[in-house]
Design a protein around this motif. Structure first.
Motif, PDB file in Angstrom:
ATOM      1  N   GLY A 567       0.810  -1.218   0.000  1.00  0.00           N
ATOM      2  CA  GLY A 567       0.000   0.000   0.000  1.00  0.00           C
ATOM      3  C   GLY A 567       0.839   1.261   0.000  1.00  0.00           C
ATOM      4  O   GLY A 567       2.045   1.237   0.272  1.00  0.00           O
ATOM      5  N   VAL A 568       0.177   2.376  -0.333  1.00  0.00           N
ATOM      6  CA  VAL A 568       0.816   3.697  -0.339  1.00  0.00           C
ATOM      7  C   VAL A 568      -0.162   4.698   0.276  1.00  0.00           C
ATOM      8  O   VAL A 568      -1.366   4.666  -0.020  1.00  0.00           O
ATOM      9  N   VAL A 569       0.357   5.556   1.124  1.00  0.00           N
ATOM     10  CA  VAL A 569      -0.452   6.641   1.685  1.00  0.00           C
ATOM     11  C   VAL A 569       0.212   7.956   1.284  1.00  0.00           C
ATOM     12  O   VAL A 569       1.348   8.234   1.682  1.00  0.00           O
ATOM     13  N   ALA A 570      -0.488   8.756   0.457  1.00  0.00           N
ATOM     14  CA  ALA A 570       0.001  10.092   0.096  1.00  0.00           C
ATOM     15  C   ALA A 570      -0.646  11.097   1.036  1.00  0.00           C
ATOM     16  O   ALA A 570      -1.794  10.917   1.455  1.00  0.00           O
ATOM     17  N   GLN A 571       0.069  12.150   1.362  1.00  0.00           N
ATOM     18  CA  GLN A 571      -0.496  13.107   2.308  1.00  0.00           C
ATOM     19  C   GLN A 571       0.023  14.521   2.090  1.00  0.00           C
ATOM     20  O   GLN A 571       1.059  14.743   1.464  1.00  0.00           O
ATOM     21  N   ARG A 572      -0.727  15.479   2.602  1.00  0.00           N
ATOM     22  CA  ARG A 572      -0.353  16.892   2.659  1.00  0.00           C
ATOM     23  C   ARG A 572      -0.850  17.440   3.989  1.00  0.00           C
ATOM     24  O   ARG A 572      -1.721  16.850   4.631  1.00  0.00           O
ATOM     25  N   LEU A 573      -0.321  18.585   4.368  1.00  0.00           N
ATOM     26  CA  LEU A 573      -0.813  19.283   5.544  1.00  0.00           C
ATOM     27  C   LEU A 573      -1.482  20.572   5.099  1.00  0.00           C
ATOM     28  O   LEU A 573      -0.872  21.377   4.383  1.00  0.00           O
ATOM     29  N   GLY A 618      -5.556  34.083   9.368  1.00  0.00           N
ATOM     30  CA  GLY A 618      -6.846  33.422   9.250  1.00  0.00           C
ATOM     31  C   GLY A 618      -6.782  31.920   9.500  1.00  0.00           C
ATOM     32  O   GLY A 618      -7.801  31.234   9.432  1.00  0.00           O
ATOM     33  N   TYR A 619      -5.582  31.409   9.787  1.00  0.00           N
ATOM     34  CA  TYR A 619      -5.397  29.973  10.018  1.00  0.00           C
ATOM     35  C   TYR A 619      -4.621  29.759  11.323  1.00  0.00           C
ATOM     36  O   TYR A 619      -3.745  30.559  11.677  1.00  0.00           O
ATOM     37  N   LYS A 620      -4.930  28.666  12.003  1.00  0.00           N
ATOM     38  CA  LYS A 620      -4.163  28.311  13.198  1.00  0.00           C
ATOM     39  C   LYS A 620      -4.132  26.794  13.331  1.00  0.00           C
ATOM     40  O   LYS A 620      -5.175  26.155  13.510  1.00  0.00           O
ATOM     41  N   GLY A 621      -2.954  26.225  13.225  1.00  0.00           N
ATOM     42  CA  GLY A 621      -2.794  24.777  13.283  1.00  0.00           C
ATOM     43  C   GLY A 621      -2.920  24.156  11.900  1.00  0.00           C
ATOM     44  O   GLY A 621      -3.308  24.820  10.931  1.00  0.00           O
ATOM     45  N   ARG A 622      -2.565  22.869  11.825  1.00  0.00           N
ATOM     46  CA  ARG A 622      -2.668  22.143  10.547  1.00  0.00           C
ATOM     47  C   ARG A 622      -3.270  20.769  10.775  1.00  0.00           C
ATOM     48  O   ARG A 622      -3.212  20.222  11.873  1.00  0.00           O
ATOM     49  N   ILE A 623      -3.828  20.237   9.712  1.00  0.00           N
ATOM     50  CA  ILE A 623      -4.402  18.896   9.740  1.00  0.00           C
ATOM     51  C   ILE A 623      -4.031  18.204   8.432  1.00  0.00           C
ATOM     52  O   ILE A 623      -3.808  18.878   7.412  1.00  0.00           O
ATOM     53  N   GLY A 624      -3.955  16.882   8.458  1.00  0.00           N
ATOM     54  CA  GLY A 624      -3.559  16.140   7.257  1.00  0.00           C
ATOM     55  C   GLY A 624      -4.737  15.845   6.349  1.00  0.00           C
ATOM     56  O   GLY A 624      -5.862  15.672   6.803  1.00  0.00           O
ATOM     57  N   ILE A 625      -4.464  15.827   5.045  1.00  0.00           N
ATOM     58  CA  ILE A 625      -5.406  15.246   4.085  1.00  0.00           C
ATOM     59  C   ILE A 625      -4.671  14.080   3.427  1.00  0.00           C
ATOM     60  O   ILE A 625      -3.461  14.144   3.206  1.00  0.00           O
ATOM     61  N   TYR A 626      -5.413  13.011   3.130  1.00  0.00           N
ATOM     62  CA  TYR A 626      -4.755  11.752   2.783  1.00  0.00           C
ATOM     63  C   TYR A 626      -5.372  11.097   1.554  1.00  0.00           C
ATOM     64  O   TYR A 626      -6.539  11.314   1.219  1.00  0.00           O
ATOM     65  N   GLU A 627      -4.532  10.273   0.917  1.00  0.00           N
ATOM     66  CA  GLU A 627      -4.951   9.438  -0.208  1.00  0.00           C
ATOM     67  C   GLU A 627      -4.379   8.048   0.077  1.00  0.00           C
ATOM     68  O   GLU A 627      -3.177   7.814  -0.089  1.00  0.00           O
ATOM     69  N   ALA A 628      -5.226   7.138   0.563  1.00  0.00           N
ATOM     70  CA  ALA A 628      -4.769   5.809   0.979  1.00  0.00           C
ATOM     71  C   ALA A 628      -5.083   4.783  -0.107  1.00  0.00           C
ATOM     72  O   ALA A 628      -6.235   4.603  -0.494  1.00  0.00           O
ATOM     73  N   LEU A 629      -4.037   4.122  -0.589  1.00  0.00           N
ATOM     74  CA  LEU A 629      -4.168   3.148  -1.677  1.00  0.00           C
ATOM     75  C   LEU A 629      -3.697   1.781  -1.194  1.00  0.00           C
ATOM     76  O   LEU A 629      -2.540   1.617  -0.798  1.00  0.00           O
ATOM     77  N   GLN A 630      -4.591   0.806  -1.206  1.00  0.00           N
ATOM     78  CA  GLN A 630      -4.233  -0.560  -0.830  1.00  0.00           C
ATOM     79  C   GLN A 630      -4.056  -1.385  -2.108  1.00  0.00           C
ATOM     80  O   GLN A 630      -4.906  -1.355  -2.995  1.00  0.00           O
ATOM     81  N   VAL A 631      -2.940  -2.074  -2.211  1.00  0.00           N
ATOM     82  CA  VAL A 631      -2.642  -2.856  -3.416  1.00  0.00           C
ATOM     83  C   VAL A 631      -3.456  -4.146  -3.392  1.00  0.00           C
ATOM     84  O   VAL A 631      -3.244  -5.011  -2.535  1.00  0.00           O
ATOM     85  N   ASP A 632      -4.391  -4.254  -4.326  1.00  0.00           N
ATOM     86  CA  ASP A 632      -5.186  -5.476  -4.447  1.00  0.00           C
ATOM     87  C   ASP A 632      -4.700  -6.287  -5.655  1.00  0.00           C
ATOM     88  O   ASP A 632      -3.720  -5.925  -6.316  1.00  0.00           O
ATOM     89  N   ALA A 633      -5.391  -7.387  -5.948  1.00  0.00           N
ATOM     90  CA  ALA A 633      -4.967  -8.274  -7.041  1.00  0.00           C
ATOM     91  C   ALA A 633      -4.976  -7.550  -8.389  1.00  0.00           C
ATOM     92  O   ALA A 633      -4.070  -7.726  -9.212  1.00  0.00           O
ATOM     93  N   GLN A 658     -10.455   7.700  -2.960  1.00  0.00           N
ATOM     94  CA  GLN A 658     -10.463   9.106  -2.545  1.00  0.00           C
ATOM     95  C   GLN A 658      -9.085   9.727  -2.734  1.00  0.00           C
ATOM     96  O   GLN A 658      -8.095   9.252  -2.193  1.00  0.00           O
ATOM     97  N   THR A 659      -9.031  10.814  -3.522  1.00  0.00           N
ATOM     98  CA  THR A 659      -7.766  11.489  -3.796  1.00  0.00           C
ATOM     99  C   THR A 659      -7.490  12.557  -2.743  1.00  0.00           C
ATOM    100  O   THR A 659      -8.355  12.887  -1.926  1.00  0.00           O
ATOM    101  N   LEU A 660      -6.287  13.112  -2.808  1.00  0.00           N
ATOM    102  CA  LEU A 660      -5.925  14.197  -1.890  1.00  0.00           C
ATOM    103  C   LEU A 660      -6.890  15.367  -2.017  1.00  0.00           C
ATOM    104  O   LEU A 660      -7.348  15.933  -1.019  1.00  0.00           O
TER     105      LEU A 660
END
Length: 684
Positions: A567-573, A618-633, A658-660
């Motif tokens: 699997g691969v997990v792509a992410q941004r903050l 206008g912003y305070k703090g960060r949170i992740g957004i993710y794209e989780a890919l599980q390798v299937d057959a 679900q994409t980033l």
């Protein structure tokens, strides 16, 4: 006293030629000189000398009070049938006249004695002319760029000028000059001498920083206000309410405004922003040799020590990830990186910079006499009841050594997968992958996207006395109990690949490799995954499927990768909207249509106005957004074929993964962040 000596000592010289009286203030028309000038004008009126020419040939500086005195004098003279005119005005004072609109009230004589109206900046309002058309006419942008900019404007919701600047097609100065022409609002190159210090202090510094404005001059009831946005009506209204006057906007570069705010308000060693050092702050001193100890002892009473301590303490309080202390022409600059962006917090005098660097080198147990070569070190401090590590790095530059301190605050580290901010679907995929007994799991994203944090959270999730978990890092950022952590030392040939070979002989269950950078490490990681180990690592790619192409490009055979990768997990903050200044509005119909949101219910979008709690961002703090890919057959079969990028994108779309960007839009709908922020980090 001779006539020549009398001329030298007088603040305002006076002479009469025919019906005209000439007054010449000397040096600066500020402070006591204004009272002297008023006294001379009153004496002229008493003696019926009602036609006055004020010669400013030797006047280098003028302030708001002096401008009001000139207007009052002219009003009085006009009532008496007289006049007041100005002559020999220096360029910098002419610019002040243009800023304040003073030029529209008093005549300025040319060198031939004729009155003139200054029109260098004033232009007709071009109501029906678009900004893009002006830039196109000036030849500094192309029609294709304008068309692309308009499309980006629709996506981001930003003003077209900001979009064009963000793309790097034109400079902010060129945009402001075009806006000046379009809106008939003066544009200036803001610098010292073009603002009145007394008027600056009418507006609270925190308000000025929050609104990104700088008061320049105030004549009667009109305040000239430097701003980078001539249409920021809410900001102007707030200033008008606070100061009880009308605002006259003056365009200037945002960077210049922020720099002059620091210059105008901050003249002391430590600014009011930094504040006092808390009683609980303590530097954990390293063991120093005799020479360094002597230097530290000599400097023990120096205010530089308190300044450094207060900077570090404030950075920890504000959750800064890095502290930049950098020299510039004529000054030093201290900036904090907060939520991924740099903010200037103070500007010490240039002569203090070497002392600041030397103090930090002493704290890091480094050679303070070495200024030609880069140095790296470590500082530890105790504050707010906890230990904080600082990674020191210095780099010689044109104006001196720049120092960057990476703040490693274990209390701010997220070591729980449930607190990473993943959506329920992405979290299920991630935890399922971590429950695998073997395979290669990659976390991808650019520098600063939180990859290492995700790996630490994964290690903490897996950590137990029944497992042998080994990490290979550069450097080890946070210490985790039971886990065997190892640090790469490239200087002695201890690379990721070399350590990984030996780690596999240590009977590991889980191996974390800080980063896969080259083919050798990639090959060993794949082999380890194929031989019964769970291997976790990071890779620099933009999204999840990009990791597949990257590994194959490194030389990994597709059939091996298809078997090893689980699997691969792509992410941004993305930055979170500041709760202290959060506001809402209904989403425009075109935004709803663009993102396919339901029209049944009104869609609300949120944003922060900017306040002192969030550095006016206008912003305070960060949170992740993710794209989780599980390798299937199906994906395994695709990987074996060495797929193109288009084929991988089709797989993502076909399987509704679900994409980033889609995860980011979900955060927008939840009121966590903004469309502009998601677009900025994902670059879609």
């Amino acid at each position: 006293m001779s006539a020549a000596e009398e001329y030298i000592t007088q603040e305002v010289t006076r002479s009469r030629v025919g019906a005209m009286t000439y007054l010449a203030p000397r040096n600066k028309l500020v402070g006591d000189s204004i009272e002297s000038f008023k006294s001379v004008v009153s004496d002229c009126i008493e003696k019926n000398e009602n036609h006055i020419i004020v010669d400013l040939a030797t006047t280098a500086l003028i302030n708001s009070a002096a401008l009001e005195v000139l207007l009052d004098a002219q009003d009085e003279l006009i009532k008496l049938g007289g006049s007041l005119k100005l002559a020999n005005v220096k360029d910098n004072i002419l610019e002040i006249f243009q800023i304040t609109g003073f030029k529209n009230a008093i005549s300025v004589l040319k060198t031939d004695g004729q009155a003139t109206v200054i029109t260098a900046i004033q232009k007709d309002f071009k109501e029906n002319v678009r900004l893009g058309d002006i830039l196109l006419a000036k030849g500094i942008i192309t029609a294709a760029q304008i068309e692309e900019g308009l499309k980006l404007q629709e996506v981001t919701g930003k003003k077209i000028g900001q979009v064009i600047v963000d793309r790097g097609w034109v400079s902010e100065q060129e945009i402001l000059e075009a806006l000046s022409e379009q809106l008939s609002v003066p544009y200036i190159r803001l610098r010292s001498g073009l603002y009145d210090p007394e008027i600056v202090n009418l507006l609270d510094k925190n308000v000025a920083k929050r609104l990104k404005v700088l008061p320049l001059f105030k004549i009667r009831e009109e305040l000239s206000l430097a701003t980078a946005d001539a249409q920021a009506v809410p900001s102007f209204n707030e200033v008008e309410e606070r100061l009880g006057c009308r605002v006259r906007p003056i365009l200037a570069r945002r960077e210049d405004i922020l720099e002059k705010i620091n210059e105008a308000y901050n003249n002391n060693l430590a600014t009011d922003y930094i504040g006092e050092v808390g009683e609980d702050f303590e530097v954990v001193e390293n063991q120093l040799d005799h020479d360094y100890a002597a230097i530290d002892e000599v400097a023990a009473e120096s205010p530089v020590i308190n300044l450094i301590n207060s900077i570090i303490q404030r950075a920890v309080q504000d959750h800064a990830s890095d502290i930049h202390i950098e020299p510039a022409r004529g000054k030093s600059r201290v900036r904090f990186r907060i939520d991924g962006l740099l903010y200037e917090v103070m500007a010490p005098k240039a002569e203090l910079h070497p002392s600041l660097v030397s103090r930090l080198k002493v704290m890091a147990n480094l050679d303070i006499s070495e200024r030609r070569l880069p140095q790296d070190g470590r500082i530890q401090v105790q504050t707010q009841g906890r230990s904080v590590d600082l990674r020191f790095s210095s780099l010689p530059g044109l104006y001196g050594e720049k120092v960057v301190l990476r703040v490693l605050d274990k209390n701010q580290a997220i070591l729980d997968v449930n607190k990473l901010g993943m959506s329920k679907g992405s979290l299920n995929v991630f935890t399922n992958l971590l429950d695998s007994s073997y395979g290669l799991l990659l976390v991808t994203g650019p520098t600063g996207s939180g990859k290492t944090t995700s790996l630490y959270a994964a290690i903490n999730h897996l950590n137990s006395i029944e497992k042998n978990i080994v990490t290979i890092e550069e450097p080890v950022e946070y210490q985790v109990d039971i886990v065997n952590q190892n640090e790469v030392k490239a200087k002695i040939g201890l690379t990721f690949a070399k350590v990984l070979k030996h780690v596999l002989r240590q009977d590991p269950d889980v191996v974390m490799v800080g980063e896969i950078r080259e083919r050798e490490t990639a090959e060993i990681a794949v082999q380890a995954a194929l031989t019964g180990h769970l291997v976790l690592s990071t890779l620099h790619t933009n999204d999840s499927v990009g990791a597949i192409n990257r590994m194959i490009d490194m030389g990994i055979e597709p059939y091996l990768l298809s078997s090893a990768m689980i699997g691969v997990v792509a992410q941004r903050l993305v930055r979170v909207i500041c709760p202290a200044c959060k506001t809402s509005s209904l989403a425009p119909p075109e935004i709803v249509d663009r993102y396919g949101w339901s029209k049944k219910d009104a869609v609300k979008l949120y944003r922060g106005r900017g306040c002192h709690e969030c550095y006016d961002s206008g912003y305070k703090g960060r949170i992740g957004i993710y794209e989780a890919l599980q390798v299937d057959a199906a994906l395994q079969e695709l990987i074996i074929t060495n797929p193109s990028r288009d084929e991988l994108d089709n797989y993502i779309e076909k399987n509704h993964i679900q994409t980033l960007f889609s995860d980011g839009l979900n955060r927008v709908r939840e009121g966590v962040t903004t469309i502009e922020e998601v677009t900025r980090v994902v670059n879609t």
